[in-house]
Write a protein that holds these residues in place. Structure first.
Motif, short mmCIF file in Angstrom:
data_model
loop_
_atom_site.label_atom_id
_atom_site.label_comp_id
_atom_site.label_asym_id
_atom_site.label_seq_id
_atom_site.Cartn_x
_atom_site.Cartn_y
_atom_site.Cartn_z
N LEU A 163 10.06 -18.37 58.74
CA LEU A 163 10.96 -17.21 58.79
C LEU A 163 10.78 -16.22 57.81
O LEU A 163 10.61 -14.93 58.21
N LEU A 164 10.39 -16.43 56.48
CA LEU A 164 9.97 -15.40 55.68
C LEU A 164 8.64 -14.95 56.00
O LEU A 164 8.38 -13.64 55.74
N ALA A 165 7.81 -15.55 56.68
CA ALA A 165 6.29 -14.95 57.23
C ALA A 165 6.58 -14.02 58.31
O ALA A 165 6.22 -13.08 58.13
N GLU A 166 7.63 -14.55 58.98
CA GLU A 166 8.05 -13.69 60.02
C GLU A 166 8.63 -12.27 59.78
O GLU A 166 8.32 -11.27 60.49
N ILE B 72 7.96 -14.54 50.41
CA ILE B 72 6.49 -15.42 50.27
C ILE B 72 5.78 -14.71 49.21
O ILE B 72 5.69 -13.66 49.10
N ASP B 73 5.48 -15.54 48.39
CA ASP B 73 4.44 -15.25 47.22
C ASP B 73 3.23 -15.48 47.61
O ASP B 73 2.73 -16.67 47.30
N PRO B 74 2.38 -14.40 47.90
CA PRO B 74 0.90 -14.92 48.35
C PRO B 74 0.10 -15.15 47.29
O PRO B 74 -0.82 -16.25 47.72
N GLU B 75 0.34 -14.97 45.95
CA GLU B 75 -0.55 -15.39 45.02
C GLU B 75 -0.18 -16.84 44.60
O GLU B 75 -0.88 -17.59 44.43
N GLY B 76 1.04 -17.13 44.85
CA GLY B 76 1.30 -18.63 44.68
C GLY B 76 0.80 -19.51 45.87
O GLY B 76 0.45 -20.50 45.40
N PHE B 77 0.93 -19.12 47.24
CA PHE B 77 0.14 -19.83 47.92
C PHE B 77 -1.33 -19.83 47.70
O PHE B 77 -1.86 -21.04 47.96
N ASP B 78 -1.72 -18.94 47.07
CA ASP B 78 -3.41 -19.10 46.91
C ASP B 78 -3.43 -19.90 45.72
O ASP B 78 -4.55 -20.73 45.86
N ARG B 79 -2.64 -19.99 44.54
CA ARG B 79 -2.80 -20.89 43.69
C ARG B 79 -2.70 -22.50 44.10
O ARG B 79 -3.23 -23.14 43.85
N ALA B 80 -1.65 -22.63 45.11
CA ALA B 80 -1.33 -23.99 45.62
C ALA B 80 -2.19 -24.15 46.71
O ALA B 80 -2.69 -25.51 46.75
#
Length: 101
Positions: free
Chosen positions: A13-16, A63-71
């Motif tokens: 939902l956050l991505a959309e 969404i935190d894109p940097e967090g996704f990249d780190r994870a």
């Protein structure tokens, strides 16, 4: 952490929609109360996958894109070669002379 279907749906939902409040998210989950959504968001925040910003009286989550990249960046990078090859084939098809078909 993202194995939980509610958390995955929150991320979808956050991505959309880019940004949502707890109330807006809770409206998407009629079987859950807002405090349940807040707990899921706290878990996602602790993992660095979402961030919040207070605007007026509400916390807005995104969404935190940097967090996704780190994870997931290192893990996803292992599969980049598969995507690169598929995209190269797609580019070759797209750039092919239409008269040669």
């Amino acid at each position: 952490m993202i194995a939980d279907p509610t958390r995955r749906r929150i991320l979808d939902l956050l991505a959309e929609r880019r940004t949502l409040t707890v109330g807006e998210l809770a409206a998407e989950f009629p079987d859950l109360v807002a405090s349940g959504i807040s707990k899921h968001l706290m878990t996602l925040r602790a993992a660095g996958l979402v961030r919040s910003e207070k605007l007026g009286r509400n916390q807005h989550y995104r969404i935190d894109p940097e967090g996704f990249d780190r994870a997931f960046g290192e893990w996803a990078h292992r599969y980049a070669a598969y995507w690169d090859a598929s995209l190269a084939r797609l580019r070759a098809l797209a750039e092919r002379d239409p008269g040669s078909m």
